[in-house]
Design an enzyme around this catalytic site. Sequence first.
Site, PDB file in Angstrom:
ATOM      1  N   CYS A 121       0.817  -1.208   0.000  1.00 48.12           N
ATOM      2  CA  CYS A 121       0.000   0.000   0.000  1.00 48.12           C
ATOM      3  C   CYS A 121       0.857   1.267   0.000  1.00 48.12           C
ATOM      4  O   CYS A 121       1.763   1.409   0.826  1.00 48.12           O
ATOM      5  CB  CYS A 121      -0.905  -0.005   1.224  1.00 48.12           C
ATOM      6  SG  CYS A 121      -1.995   1.412   1.308  1.00 48.12           S
ATOM      7  N   GLY A 161      -5.494   5.748   5.335  1.00 51.79           N
ATOM      8  CA  GLY A 161      -5.756   5.604   6.770  1.00 51.79           C
ATOM      9  C   GLY A 161      -6.511   4.339   7.117  1.00 51.79           C
ATOM     10  O   GLY A 161      -7.062   3.664   6.258  1.00 51.79           O
ATOM     11  N   GLU A 162      -6.505   4.034   8.405  1.00 47.32           N
ATOM     12  CA  GLU A 162      -7.244   2.877   8.917  1.00 47.32           C
ATOM     13  C   GLU A 162      -8.434   3.429   9.723  1.00 47.32           C
ATOM     14  O   GLU A 162      -8.252   3.970  10.819  1.00 47.32           O
ATOM     15  CB  GLU A 162      -6.307   2.034   9.804  1.00 47.32           C
ATOM     16  CG  GLU A 162      -6.971   0.978  10.650  1.00 47.32           C
ATOM     17  CD  GLU A 162      -7.956   0.075   9.900  1.00 47.32           C
ATOM     18  OE1 GLU A 162      -7.647  -0.422   8.816  1.00 47.32           O
ATOM     19  OE2 GLU A 162      -9.077  -0.115  10.427  1.00 47.32           O
ATOM     20  N   SER A 193     -13.790  -0.083   5.387  1.00 47.60           N
ATOM     21  CA  SER A 193     -12.781  -1.106   5.153  1.00 47.60           C
ATOM     22  C   SER A 193     -11.725  -1.081   6.264  1.00 47.60           C
ATOM     23  O   SER A 193     -11.196  -0.025   6.600  1.00 47.60           O
ATOM     24  CB  SER A 193     -12.119  -0.840   3.796  1.00 47.60           C
ATOM     25  OG  SER A 193     -11.190  -1.844   3.499  1.00 47.60           O
ATOM     26  N   SER A 216      -9.910  -6.372   4.891  1.00 44.85           N
ATOM     27  CA  SER A 216      -8.802  -6.604   3.966  1.00 44.85           C
ATOM     28  C   SER A 216      -8.054  -7.840   4.428  1.00 44.85           C
ATOM     29  O   SER A 216      -7.302  -7.784   5.396  1.00 44.85           O
ATOM     30  CB  SER A 216      -7.872  -5.386   3.962  1.00 44.85           C
ATOM     31  OG  SER A 216      -8.617  -4.251   3.592  1.00 44.85           O
ATOM     32  N   LEU A 217      -8.292  -8.937   3.746  1.00 42.49           N
ATOM     33  CA  LEU A 217      -7.733 -10.205   4.196  1.00 42.49           C
ATOM     34  C   LEU A 217      -6.413 -10.507   3.467  1.00 42.49           C
ATOM     35  O   LEU A 217      -5.379 -10.677   4.082  1.00 42.49           O
ATOM     36  CB  LEU A 217      -8.775 -11.311   3.969  1.00 42.49           C
ATOM     37  CG  LEU A 217      -8.475 -12.676   4.566  1.00 42.49           C
ATOM     38  CD1 LEU A 217      -8.272 -12.609   6.078  1.00 42.49           C
ATOM     39  CD2 LEU A 217      -9.612 -13.653   4.234  1.00 42.49           C
ATOM     40  N   HIS A 218      -6.476 -10.574   2.150  1.00 43.92           N
ATOM     41  CA  HIS A 218      -5.298 -10.714   1.281  1.00 43.92           C
ATOM     42  C   HIS A 218      -4.496 -12.008   1.419  1.00 43.92           C
ATOM     43  O   HIS A 218      -3.618 -12.257   0.603  1.00 43.92           O
ATOM     44  CB  HIS A 218      -4.348  -9.513   1.415  1.00 43.92           C
ATOM     45  CG  HIS A 218      -5.014  -8.200   1.142  1.00 43.92           C
ATOM     46  ND1 HIS A 218      -5.845  -7.988   0.064  1.00 43.92           N
ATOM     47  CD2 HIS A 218      -4.989  -7.015   1.803  1.00 43.92           C
ATOM     48  CE1 HIS A 218      -6.299  -6.736   0.095  1.00 43.92           C
ATOM     49  NE2 HIS A 218      -5.798  -6.135   1.133  1.00 43.92           N
ATOM     50  N   ASN A 292      -2.921  -2.524  -7.575  1.00 49.63           N
ATOM     51  CA  ASN A 292      -2.487  -1.268  -8.186  1.00 49.63           C
ATOM     52  C   ASN A 292      -0.987  -1.180  -8.044  1.00 49.63           C
ATOM     53  O   ASN A 292      -0.452  -1.362  -6.950  1.00 49.63           O
ATOM     54  CB  ASN A 292      -3.104  -0.076  -7.438  1.00 49.63           C
ATOM     55  CG  ASN A 292      -4.518   0.188  -7.883  1.00 49.63           C
ATOM     56  OD1 ASN A 292      -4.818   0.211  -9.072  1.00 49.63           O
ATOM     57  ND2 ASN A 292      -5.390   0.367  -6.912  1.00 49.63           N
ATOM     58  N   CYS A 334      -4.427   4.192  -3.423  1.00 50.64           N
ATOM     59  CA  CYS A 334      -4.367   4.969  -2.177  1.00 50.64           C
ATOM     60  C   CYS A 334      -2.983   5.515  -1.899  1.00 50.64           C
ATOM     61  O   CYS A 334      -2.019   4.763  -1.908  1.00 50.64           O
ATOM     62  CB  CYS A 334      -4.679   4.095  -0.977  1.00 50.64           C
ATOM     63  SG  CYS A 334      -6.184   3.232  -1.078  1.00 50.64           S
TER      64      CYS A 334
HETATM   65  N1  SAH Z   1      -6.945   0.697   6.111  1.00 52.38           N
HETATM   66  C1  SAH Z   1      -8.124   0.165   5.507  1.00 52.38           C
HETATM   67  C2  SAH Z   1      -8.710   1.038   4.410  1.00 52.38           C
HETATM   68  C3  SAH Z   1      -7.777   1.672   3.417  1.00 52.38           C
HETATM   69  S1  SAH Z   1      -7.085   0.657   2.148  1.00 52.38           S
HETATM   70  C4  SAH Z   1      -7.892  -1.247   5.039  1.00 52.38           C
HETATM   71  O1  SAH Z   1      -6.771  -1.723   5.148  1.00 52.38           O
HETATM   72  O2  SAH Z   1      -8.843  -1.897   4.614  1.00 52.38           O
HETATM   73  C5  SAH Z   1      -8.425   0.185   1.125  1.00 52.38           C
HETATM   74  C6  SAH Z   1      -8.239  -1.148   0.415  1.00 52.38           C
HETATM   75  O3  SAH Z   1      -7.245  -1.028  -0.639  1.00 52.38           O
HETATM   76  C7  SAH Z   1      -7.759  -2.266   1.318  1.00 52.38           C
HETATM   77  O4  SAH Z   1      -8.428  -3.453   1.022  1.00 52.38           O
HETATM   78  C8  SAH Z   1      -6.282  -2.345   0.961  1.00 52.38           C
HETATM   79  O5  SAH Z   1      -5.733  -3.558   1.342  1.00 52.38           O
HETATM   80  C9  SAH Z   1      -6.337  -2.103  -0.532  1.00 52.38           C
HETATM   81  N2  SAH Z   1      -5.064  -1.698  -1.164  1.00 52.38           N
HETATM   82  C10 SAH Z   1      -4.086  -0.922  -0.680  1.00 52.38           C
HETATM   83  N3  SAH Z   1      -3.072  -0.809  -1.556  1.00 52.38           N
HETATM   84  C11 SAH Z   1      -3.410  -1.529  -2.640  1.00 52.38           C
HETATM   85  C12 SAH Z   1      -2.769  -1.805  -3.884  1.00 52.38           C
HETATM   86  N4  SAH Z   1      -1.560  -1.319  -4.189  1.00 52.38           N
HETATM   87  N5  SAH Z   1      -3.436  -2.590  -4.748  1.00 52.38           N
HETATM   88  C13 SAH Z   1      -4.666  -3.090  -4.457  1.00 52.38           C
HETATM   89  N6  SAH Z   1      -5.303  -2.856  -3.301  1.00 52.38           N
HETATM   90  C14 SAH Z   1      -4.686  -2.109  -2.395  1.00 52.38           C
END
Ligand code: SAH
Length: 356
Positions: A121, A161-162, A193, A216-218, A292, A334
Amino acid sequence: MLEKIDILSLSLTELEDIIVSLGEKKFRAKQIFQWLHLKKVFNFDEMTDISVQLRSRLKEKFCINRLFVQKRLESSIDNTVKYLYRLSDGCFVETVLMEYSYGYSICVSTQVGCKMGCRFCASAIAGFVRDLEPSEILMQIYETEKSSGIRVSGVVLMGIGEPLDNFDSVMRFLELLSDKNGNNLSLRHVSLSTCGLVPMIYRLAEKKLQLTLSVSLHSADNDKRSEIMPVNRTYNITSLIEACRSYIEKTGRRITFEYAVIDGVNSSEKDADRLSDLLRGINCHVNLIPVNRVRERSYRTAKNGVSAFAARLSERGINATVRRTLGSDIEAACGQLRRDAAEKYSENDMNGGADT
Ligand code: SAH
């Protein structure tokens, strides 16, 4: 001198108490609240049904914190517009306006920077500065609506932000956003989120809000998740899923799990199988995100990786959709604009104010 009160962060009840304490009638507070949150008028002098005397007292007591457009990027592919807003103290946040078939949705930031440190991120790169006030979250929507002439019909808390790390301000923001006397947007049209702050998920569940919680699990593997999301070292997958189950039970709402499919990290068939085992039986939906690209990182999505992953999940009975990529030509990921701005705009620029 006493600091002025940030009027846009006050609930109607708080505003009523202050207005009554000034010796004014209570209904004046509702009038002012409607000027701000319904008519989106951000200048006390334009509040024409308020007496000139009261207006001047309001100006002494309160401030209306405007945001300034530092940069505005419009996608030539899909009408996505990205705003870099400058706050009153010179900090920057990002807001993205997206067009869908059903209307406009807006993605707002909740903090200046982020402490969570997710590896993929861009928000993590420029570091954490401070929480946003409720008014600063809200004004990303109001300023965007005002300048574009568009009425936003959906809000996602997925910017920088979170949100659950700025819990009280986010709760007040949601209260203001949905207040029947003002902006009146149903929380059914809001998604929040989180990277998985477990104790805060329990706290949010107690509020029984109508919003959609996105987690956001991933990764469904603890070691992998800890590697890309340091928060997992504190709140592991077992504790997160337990919190999610409890959230669903308490609120009766389905959860969305976000999963960015990253080549060579979490995109294999085995990863998909592990994810489907983890989520089996949970009232949820999986949102697969193509990664992204972030300049400083090498993460990328494999060709066909997302659709193959989606197909495997649905074979195994898990409901998954692939998120449409919007604004790919304007760095809509973001944190990318803010990171660049932190390098580019000097103190002078920030104070001297190039407002466009
Ligand atoms: N902090 C929160 C909200 C902000 S990020 C969270 O973590 O959910 C919003 C979403 O975008 C989250 O699911 C995050 O994991 C995702 N995200 C961040 N960077 C990314 C990237 N480079 N590519 C795809 N998704 C991304």
